[in-house]
Design an enzyme around this catalytic site. Structure first.
Site, PDB file in Angstrom:
ATOM      1  CE  LYS A  54      -7.847  -2.288  -3.038  1.00 47.22           C
ATOM      2  NZ  LYS A  54      -9.154  -2.913  -3.291  1.00 47.22           N
ATOM      3  CD  GLN A  98     -11.495  -5.104  -1.357  1.00 50.01           C
ATOM      4  OE1 GLN A  98     -10.964  -4.003  -1.324  1.00 50.01           O
ATOM      5  NE2 GLN A  98     -11.214  -6.006  -2.297  1.00 50.01           N
ATOM      6  CG  ASP A 121     -13.045  -0.211  -6.838  1.00 56.01           C
ATOM      7  OD1 ASP A 121     -11.872  -0.200  -7.265  1.00 56.01           O
ATOM      8  OD2 ASP A 121     -13.467  -1.057  -6.028  1.00 56.01           O
TER       9      ASP A 121
END
Ligand code: NDP
Length: 292
Positions: A54, A98, A121
């Protein structure tokens, strides 16, 4: 019939180029560089790989990225405190925690702590809740489901009215994909580990999205002729002919299904590359929202 192979790598590359051009234009216009902060708790090797890729992708399109790492022993309070600091940091437009978090941490509370304007996200309960409600729009859509929909919208003439079958009901893939398909006016069936007569249900699908994490479980004779098949699954199967001793495969038996489907994504090279492309797109969107 041999299916059209949907090249997710090429589509993702195009999206990345578009994001890169938009970022360059912002900077030229004197606006801020978009910034993404990642929060990695613990040392899960797969998560480390995802986070590294990322950051690399951000660098390639001119998005600034900031990596934060906490030990697996970090307390709930410490993780939430870091998220709060990032919420307050004007250089950070998007915050990505994450997942999965190490055992003992409350994922929902951490996601809830992210400011929804920075929830790139798309997993904040408010964004997911809005996705599920008629007439409400989430600020961000989760990246893998958004990538799945992007590929569908570009490979199905008209989603409205079609029968869509989603295999899997997880918070991160199956359920948001199903909600997005409902929003696109498909007739949606969600299957899971207790579904009866799965092959028959799958045979009714004009659109099939597989996200179960079971290598090649969906066989070619489950697929309706002409169906559009998006295979989200990423599974490692042992293969001693490969240098690493394994290969990646999807949830669909690709060689069989491609003889029946109208269009199908390969694994790797299908949905996978779309996930990061959508994260970049969401981060750019967060920066644009912060301009106002
Ligand atoms: P989860 O394990 O969280 O969910 C799996 C889902 O599949 C569950 O809803 C489960 O049902 C269902 N399921 C499991 N076995 C069966 C079965 N035999 N028949 C029918 N349904 C079944 O997985 P994720 O959603 O996180 O991931 C799914 C796949 O997608 C994985 O291969 C993962 O690696 C991949 N993935 C790929 C991404 C990408 O970028 N391409 C990103 C994220 C995931 P139940 O709810 O009843 O347990």
């Amino acid at each position: 019939m041999t299916a059209k192979i949907i090249d997710g790598t090429a589509v993702a590359e195009q999206i990345r180029a578009e994001v890169g051009a938009a970022v360059a234009k912002r900077i030229e216009a004197g606006l801020s560089k978009p910034g993404l902060a990642t929060v990695l708790v613990g040392e899960n090797p797969a998560s480390q790989v995802y986070v590294r890729s990322k950051h690399k992708a951000c660098g390639e399109v001119g998005i600034e990225s900031f990596g934060f790492q906490l030990p697996a022993s970090a307390s709930q309070g410490e993780v939430e405190e870091l998220v709060k600091q990032l919420n307050a940091d004007p250089k950070v437009n998007g915050i990505l925690v994450q997942l999965p978090l190490p055992a003992g941490l409350d994922e929902e509370r951490v996601l809830n702590a992210i400011s929804i304007e920075k929830d790139v996200d798309g997993f904040h309960p408010l964004n997911i809740g809005r996705l599920a409600q008629k007439g409400r729009d989430p600020l961000f859509i989760p990246c893998t489901p958004a990538g799945t929909m992007y590929l569908l919208e570009n490979n199905v003439d008209k989603i409205e009215g079609l029968n869509a079958v989603v295999l899997g009901r997880s918070n991160i893939v199956g359920m948001p994909v199903a909600l997005l398909l409902v929003r696109a006016n498909a007739t949606v069936t969600i299957c899971h580990s207790r579904t009866q007569n799965l092959p028959d249900v799958v045979r009714s699908a004009d659109i099939l999205v597989a996200a179960i994490g079971k290598p090649e479980m969906v066989r070619g004779d489950w697929v309706k002729p002409g169906a559009v098949v998006i295979d989200v699954g990423v599974n490692r199967v042992e293969d001693q002919t490969r240098p690493k001793g394994y290969r990646l495969t999807g949830d669909v038996a690709f060689d069989e299904a491609k003889e029946v489907a109208g269009a199908i994504t390969p694994v790797p090279g299908g949905v996978g590359p779309m996930t990061i492309a959508m994260l970049l797109k969401n981060t750019l969107r967060a920066a644009i929202l912060s301009d106002k």
